[in-house]
Design a protein around this motif. Structure first.
Motif, PDB file in Angstrom:
ATOM      1  N   ASP A   1      15.128  34.725  -9.868  1.00  7.38           N
ATOM      2  CA  ASP A   1      15.385  34.991  -8.454  1.00  7.38           C
ATOM      3  C   ASP A   1      16.144  36.303  -8.297  1.00  7.38           C
ATOM      4  OD1 ASP A   1      14.212  32.573  -7.523  1.00  7.38           O
ATOM      5  OD2 ASP A   1      16.034  31.489  -8.090  1.00  7.38           O
ATOM      6  N   HIS A   2      15.935  36.961  -7.158  1.00  5.66           N
ATOM      7  CA  HIS A   2      16.579  38.243  -6.896  1.00  5.66           C
ATOM      8  C   HIS A   2      17.641  38.093  -5.805  1.00  5.66           C
ATOM      9  CE1 HIS A   2      12.893  39.492  -8.955  1.00  5.66           C
ATOM     10  NE2 HIS A   2      13.561  40.576  -9.299  1.00  5.66           N
ATOM     11  N   TYR A   3      18.762  38.790  -6.007  1.00  6.54           N
ATOM     12  CA  TYR A   3      19.885  38.725  -5.073  1.00  6.54           C
ATOM     13  C   TYR A   3      20.257  40.148  -4.669  1.00  6.54           C
ATOM     14  CZ  TYR A   3      20.062  33.933  -6.652  1.00  6.54           C
ATOM     15  OH  TYR A   3      19.714  32.633  -6.937  1.00  6.54           O
ATOM     16  N   VAL A   4      20.239  40.385  -3.365  1.00 13.18           N
ATOM     17  CA  VAL A   4      20.524  41.716  -2.828  1.00 13.18           C
ATOM     18  C   VAL A   4      22.033  41.915  -2.761  1.00 13.18           C
ATOM     19  CG1 VAL A   4      20.207  43.276  -0.876  1.00 13.18           C
ATOM     20  CG2 VAL A   4      18.398  41.665  -1.495  1.00 13.18           C
ATOM     21  N   LEU A   5      22.490  43.063  -3.269  1.00 18.34           N
ATOM     22  CA  LEU A   5      23.918  43.359  -3.315  1.00 18.34           C
ATOM     23  C   LEU A   5      24.541  43.462  -1.929  1.00 18.34           C
ATOM     24  CD1 LEU A   5      26.514  44.440  -4.812  1.00 18.34           C
ATOM     25  CD2 LEU A   5      25.534  46.731  -4.504  1.00 18.34           C
ATOM     26  N   VAL A   6      25.727  42.857  -1.784  1.00 16.81           N
ATOM     27  CA  VAL A   6      26.599  43.101  -0.638  1.00 16.81           C
ATOM     28  C   VAL A   6      27.995  43.366  -1.189  1.00 16.81           C
ATOM     29  CG1 VAL A   6      27.679  42.182   1.436  1.00 16.81           C
ATOM     30  CG2 VAL A   6      25.276  41.676   0.965  1.00 16.81           C
ATOM     31  N   GLU A   7      28.449  44.611  -1.071  1.00 19.56           N
ATOM     32  CA  GLU A   7      29.815  44.964  -1.450  1.00 19.56           C
ATOM     33  C   GLU A   7      30.715  44.650  -0.256  1.00 19.56           C
ATOM     34  OE1 GLU A   7      33.263  45.831  -2.650  1.00 19.56           O
ATOM     35  OE2 GLU A   7      31.632  45.894  -4.105  1.00 19.56           O
ATOM     36  N   THR A   8      31.657  43.734  -0.421  1.00 22.18           N
ATOM     37  CA  THR A   8      32.372  43.175   0.732  1.00 22.18           C
ATOM     38  C   THR A   8      33.697  43.845   1.047  1.00 22.18           C
ATOM     39  OG1 THR A   8      33.528  41.503  -0.609  1.00 22.18           O
ATOM     40  CG2 THR A   8      31.344  40.914   0.268  1.00 22.18           C
ATOM     41  N   THR A   9      34.165  44.787   0.212  1.00 23.23           N
ATOM     42  CA  THR A   9      35.486  45.369   0.461  1.00 23.23           C
ATOM     43  C   THR A   9      35.470  46.458   1.524  1.00 23.23           C
ATOM     44  OG1 THR A   9      35.159  46.895  -1.400  1.00 23.23           O
ATOM     45  CG2 THR A   9      36.333  44.828  -1.846  1.00 23.23           C
ATOM     46  N   ASN A  10      34.274  46.886   1.930  1.00 26.45           N
ATOM     47  CA  ASN A  10      34.096  47.846   3.013  1.00 26.45           C
ATOM     48  C   ASN A  10      32.802  47.480   3.732  1.00 26.45           C
ATOM     49  OD1 ASN A  10      36.147  50.110   3.213  1.00 26.45           O
ATOM     50  ND2 ASN A  10      35.734  50.187   1.011  1.00 26.45           N
ATOM     51  N   PRO A  11      32.604  47.986   4.950  1.00 25.58           N
ATOM     52  CA  PRO A  11      31.417  47.573   5.724  1.00 25.58           C
ATOM     53  C   PRO A  11      30.128  48.251   5.258  1.00 25.58           C
ATOM     54  CG  PRO A  11      32.728  49.137   6.988  1.00 25.58           C
ATOM     55  CD  PRO A  11      33.537  48.809   5.766  1.00 25.58           C
ATOM     56  N   PHE A  12      29.783  48.039   3.988  1.00 21.26           N
ATOM     57  CA  PHE A  12      28.515  48.560   3.482  1.00 21.26           C
ATOM     58  C   PHE A  12      27.365  47.703   4.007  1.00 21.26           C
ATOM     59  CE2 PHE A  12      31.600  49.928   0.226  1.00 21.26           C
ATOM     60  CZ  PHE A  12      31.322  51.284   0.198  1.00 21.26           C
ATOM     61  N   GLY A  13      26.198  48.316   4.101  1.00 22.35           N
ATOM     62  CA  GLY A  13      25.028  47.587   4.544  1.00 22.35           C
ATOM     63  C   GLY A  13      24.502  46.669   3.451  1.00 22.35           C
ATOM     64  N   ILE A  14      23.658  45.737   3.830  1.00 23.65           N
ATOM     65  CA  ILE A  14      23.031  44.828   2.876  1.00 23.65           C
ATOM     66  C   ILE A  14      22.137  45.642   1.946  1.00 23.65           C
ATOM     67  CG2 ILE A  14      21.483  42.853   2.628  1.00 23.65           C
ATOM     68  CD1 ILE A  14      22.400  41.944   5.424  1.00 23.65           C
ATOM     69  N   GLY A  15      22.410  45.561   0.659  1.00 22.19           N
ATOM     70  CA  GLY A  15      21.652  46.324  -0.322  1.00 22.19           C
ATOM     71  C   GLY A  15      22.173  47.724  -0.562  1.00 22.19           C
ATOM     72  N   GLU A  16      23.144  48.170   0.222  1.00 23.65           N
ATOM     73  CA  GLU A  16      23.671  49.529   0.079  1.00 23.65           C
ATOM     74  C   GLU A  16      24.568  49.632  -1.149  1.00 23.65           C
ATOM     75  OE1 GLU A  16      26.378  52.830   2.544  1.00 23.65           O
ATOM     76  OE2 GLU A  16      25.870  50.897   3.450  1.00 23.65           O
ATOM     77  N   VAL A  17      24.384  50.683  -1.922  1.00 22.47           N
ATOM     78  CA  VAL A  17      25.194  50.916  -3.118  1.00 22.47           C
ATOM     79  C   VAL A  17      26.299  51.911  -2.773  1.00 22.47           C
ATOM     80  CG1 VAL A  17      25.192  51.728  -5.505  1.00 22.47           C
ATOM     81  CG2 VAL A  17      23.207  50.503  -4.592  1.00 22.47           C
ATOM     82  N   PRO A  18      27.558  51.551  -2.990  1.00 22.35           N
ATOM     83  CA  PRO A  18      28.655  52.490  -2.717  1.00 22.35           C
ATOM     84  C   PRO A  18      28.510  53.763  -3.547  1.00 22.35           C
ATOM     85  CG  PRO A  18      29.501  50.264  -3.010  1.00 22.35           C
ATOM     86  CD  PRO A  18      28.050  50.231  -3.404  1.00 22.35           C
ATOM     87  N   LYS A  19      29.044  54.851  -3.053  1.00 30.05           N
ATOM     88  CA  LYS A  19      28.992  56.126  -3.753  1.00 30.05           C
ATOM     89  C   LYS A  19      29.697  56.005  -5.102  1.00 30.05           C
ATOM     90  CE  LYS A  19      30.176  61.022  -3.218  1.00 30.05           C
ATOM     91  NZ  LYS A  19      30.834  62.034  -2.342  1.00 30.05           N
ATOM     92  N   ASP A  20      29.117  56.634  -6.123  1.00 28.85           N
ATOM     93  CA  ASP A  20      29.668  56.618  -7.479  1.00 28.85           C
ATOM     94  C   ASP A  20      29.754  55.203  -8.055  1.00 28.85           C
ATOM     95  OD1 ASP A  20      30.011  59.390  -7.364  1.00 28.85           O
ATOM     96  OD2 ASP A  20      31.987  59.157  -6.424  1.00 28.85           O
ATOM     97  N   TRP A  21      28.875  54.310  -7.614  1.00 28.24           N
ATOM     98  CA  TRP A  21      28.852  52.925  -8.116  1.00 28.24           C
ATOM     99  C   TRP A  21      28.450  52.918  -9.589  1.00 28.24           C
ATOM    100  CZ3 TRP A  21      30.007  48.175  -6.050  1.00 28.24           C
ATOM    101  CH2 TRP A  21      29.480  47.044  -6.670  1.00 28.24           C
TER     102      TRP A  21
END
Length: 300
Positions: free
Chosen positions: A166-186
């Motif tokens: 199964d696939h799970y789309v990233l959600v970074e929760t410490t800032n209001p990133f979008g669903i699937g959005e990768v933070p800069k310099d991740w």
């Protein structure tokens, strides 16, 4: 309302290019239960299933889903409205706000406190989206970090992680990133995916003893308490005998009796005496759960 003192919390956040607000009122006793809950640290699913707080978070999730529907939001934008609610917590270190180095908050605590670290915002988001039809949340365990994965969700170009097909789309929760959005310099790496599900959570303690030096076997006293939300139907105690390099030389796995939710088990089992040059690592496992390890060596 039940005649007890009430807590009212007001939250404001941004999602889908607009500002939103909510007011939640509930008995203070629910917050007290959240603060009194056991601090689960190996897995975080138990926070989602704590029964008193779960009902409050279910109702809040339904209210947010209704707000999205009345605002004409469907699909991922509607889900983003709920995710952004959990992401708006002010980031704060546990040591600064609780006096503890590691203090995972129950969702209702984060809701009231309004701040927390990565595990707190992730727990809150998971507790909310767990009630969205068709969405399965998962905790993404990374070195010194926790994020959320959303199963049943598709985002073009979004970052995903796979577990058991199964696939799970990233959600970074410490800032209001979008669903699937990768933070800069991740550059974070994934240790494991913990799909949110009811499971046992076992607290274990041990006492290892041998009748005399050089004895071929000894006894291991095991005490197990199930503080999770599913019965431990296949509980076993396991021992690994390893050397300084971590190479395993011997393994034992001994069946225990089932441990129901809220149950406690005490057993004494016979175990092989370890080579004095090796370390014995012991843990309890059942139904996909593995407890924290304890270890002994000849020096200790």
């Amino acid at each position: 309302p039940d005649g007890h003192e009430q807590i009212e919390v007001v939250h404001t956040w941004k999602a889908c290019g607009e500002a939103w607000w909510s007011r939640v009122t509930f008995p203070e006793s629910i917050y007290d239960v959240g603060r009194a809950t056991h601090r689960y640290r190996a897995d975080f699913s138990p926070y989602v299933f704590e029964p008193t707080g779960r009902e409050l978070l279910r109702l809040l999730s339904l209210a947010l889903q209704d707000l999205a529907a009345r605002s004409g939001l469907v699909g991922n934008p509607a889900l983003d409205l709920i995710v952004k609610f959990g992401q708006h917590l002010n980031y704060a270190f546990d040591s600064d706000t609780t006096g503890h180095e590691d203090y995972p908050r129950a969702p209702v605590e984060a809701l009231v406190d309004g701040h927390g670290d990565c595990e707190d915002s992730s727990i809150l988001v998971a507790a909310l989206v767990a009630h969205v039809p068709g969405v399965t949340p998962a905790f993404l365990h990374m070195p010194e970090h926790i994020a959320i994965g959303l199963g049943g969700v598709s985002v073009d170009g979004g970052k995903t992680y796979e577990a058991d097909g199964d696939h799970y789309v990233l959600v970074e929760t410490t800032n209001p990133f979008g669903i699937g959005e990768v933070p800069k310099d991740w550059s974070r790496t994934l240790d494991r995916v913990e799909v949110v599900a009811k499971r046992p959570y076992l607290l274990a303690s041990y006492k290892l003893s041998f009748p005399a030096a050089g004895a071929a076997s000894g006894s291991l006293g095991v005490t197990v308490e199930n503080v999770g939300f599913a019965d431990a139907t296949e509980a076993r105690v396991a021992l690994r005998h390893t050397d300084e390099a971590g190479v395993e030389h011997h393994r034992e796995s001994i069946a225990l009796a089932p441990v129901p939710v809220g149950g406690r088990l005490e057993r004494t089992v016979e175990v092989r005496a370890p080579d004095p040059r090796l370390t014995v690592v012991v843990y309890v496992e059942s139904d996909g759960f593995t407890s924290r390890e304890s270890s002994w060596s000849a020096e200790t």
